[in-house]
Design a protein around this motif. Structure first.
Motif, PDB file in Angstrom:
ATOM      1  N   GLU A   1       0.936  -1.118  -0.053  1.00 27.06           N
ATOM      2  CA  GLU A   1       0.012  -0.031  -0.059  1.00 27.06           C
ATOM      3  C   GLU A   1       0.697   1.279   0.062  1.00 27.06           C
ATOM      4  O   GLU A   1       0.649   2.292  -0.820  1.00 27.06           O
ATOM      5  CB  GLU A   1      -0.823  -0.073   1.221  1.00 27.06           C
ATOM      6  N   ARG A   2       1.669   1.374   0.892  1.00 24.02           N
ATOM      7  CA  ARG A   2       2.557   2.780   1.110  1.00 24.02           C
ATOM      8  C   ARG A   2       3.829   2.394   1.819  1.00 24.02           C
ATOM      9  O   ARG A   2       3.676   1.375   2.767  1.00 24.02           O
ATOM     10  CB  ARG A   2       1.580   3.600   1.751  1.00 24.02           C
TER      11      ARG A   2
ATOM     12  N   PHE B   1       6.861  -0.369   5.622  1.00 24.82           N
ATOM     13  CA  PHE B   1       5.748  -0.178   4.809  1.00 24.82           C
ATOM     14  C   PHE B   1       4.501  -1.250   5.080  1.00 24.82           C
ATOM     15  O   PHE B   1       4.490  -1.652   6.041  1.00 24.82           O
ATOM     16  CB  PHE B   1       5.945  -0.842   3.193  1.00 24.82           C
TER      17      PHE B   1
ATOM     18  N   GLN C   1       2.883   0.194  -5.801  1.00 27.86           N
ATOM     19  CA  GLN C   1       1.637   0.233  -5.000  1.00 27.86           C
ATOM     20  C   GLN C   1       0.492  -0.566  -5.744  1.00 27.86           C
ATOM     21  O   GLN C   1       0.632  -0.739  -7.085  1.00 27.86           O
ATOM     22  CB  GLN C   1       1.051   1.495  -5.068  1.00 27.86           C
TER      23      GLN C   1
ATOM     24  N   GLY D   1      -2.097   9.264   5.255  1.00 22.99           N
ATOM     25  CA  GLY D   1      -0.524   8.988   5.160  1.00 22.99           C
ATOM     26  C   GLY D   1       0.481   9.622   5.659  1.00 22.99           C
ATOM     27  O   GLY D   1       1.671   9.201   5.593  1.00 22.99           O
TER      28      GLY D   1
ATOM     29  N   HIS E   1       7.678  10.185  -1.099  1.00 26.15           N
ATOM     30  CA  HIS E   1       6.845   8.926  -0.482  1.00 26.15           C
ATOM     31  C   HIS E   1       6.148   9.306   0.661  1.00 26.15           C
ATOM     32  O   HIS E   1       5.332   8.394   1.265  1.00 26.15           O
ATOM     33  CB  HIS E   1       7.767   7.831  -0.164  1.00 26.15           C
ATOM     34  N   GLY E   2       5.697  10.509   0.812  1.00 25.51           N
ATOM     35  CA  GLY E   2       4.807  11.046   1.837  1.00 25.51           C
ATOM     36  C   GLY E   2       5.388  12.075   2.656  1.00 25.51           C
ATOM     37  O   GLY E   2       6.668  12.604   2.279  1.00 25.51           O
TER      38      GLY E   2
END
Length: 204
Positions: free
Chosen positions: A17-18, A30, A57, A131, A165-166
């Motif tokens: 997912e992330r 992750f 993803q 996130g 990536h966030g």
């Protein structure tokens, strides 16, 4: 090289997912989803480049790892990508350094999706439903554990980073909402204070 043989470990599969970030903006884990179950996978920062290069993803990922007691966490020893590539924790390079990054004041508010843990199961923060990653030292996290639990409402401020990536915030203040923020209690430095308190403590 990791002292555990990954082939001796059980395998967990799910949909990637992330990524989860550490305060330096490096990937150190992750989120894996298996039907309705969400699994937090911890990976050491020295695996960052290979993981970000090969994990996509929505693809199926398999993990061989160990589960520490008392934490919903899988500490990865090997990650197998959808294409069959095996990324193994062979230990850090001796010259591994954290990237030089510029933090900026940042705030977040929302619902906790997952508690975040270190490789030995120590509470280290939370992943919000949007996130955002909140990072707190393990000693400080113990005092605000209820705010870092899944489904808790939390607000936080601190030094943050926005990456591809966030975003991640190294928390200085935390509370149930932005009107009730309190500064994180930092651990007291050891051996800095006399045993009987500060010499000027009674001078008032």
């Amino acid at each position: 090289m990791h002292w555990i043989d990954p082939d001796s470990l059980p395998e967990t599969a799910g949909t990637f997912e992330r990524f989860v970030l550490n305060p330096h903006g490096e990937v150190d884990g992750f989120v894996l989803r298996d039907k309705k179950t969400v699994v937090l996978v911890h990976t050491p920062p020295h695996m960052d480049k290979e993981l970000t290069r090969h994990l996509k993803q929505g693809e199926t990922v398999r993990v061989r790892g160990v589960r520490p007691r008392g934490a919903a966490l899988l500490a990865a020893v090997a990650v197998i990508t959808a294409g069959g590539r095996e990324i193994v924790d062979n230990g850090p390079d001796h010259d591994h350094e954290h990237p030089k990054v510029k933090h900026a004041p940042m705030a977040a508010e929302g619902t906790v999706e997952l508690s975040l843990f270190g490789p030995k199961g120590e509470l280290r923060g939370a992943l919000l439903s949007d996130g955002t990653v909140l990072r707190i030292g393990p000693k400080e996290a113990e005092h605000v554990a209820a705010l870092l639990a899944p489904d808790a409402m939390v607000a936080a401020r601190g030094d943050g980073l926005q990456t591809k990536h966030g975003r991640v915030i190294h928390v200085d203040e935390i509370g149930p909402d932005e009107d009730r923020l309190k500064r994180i209690k930092k651990p007291k430095p050891k051996d800095k204070m006399p045993k009987h308190g500060h010499p000027h403590a009674h001078a008032a």
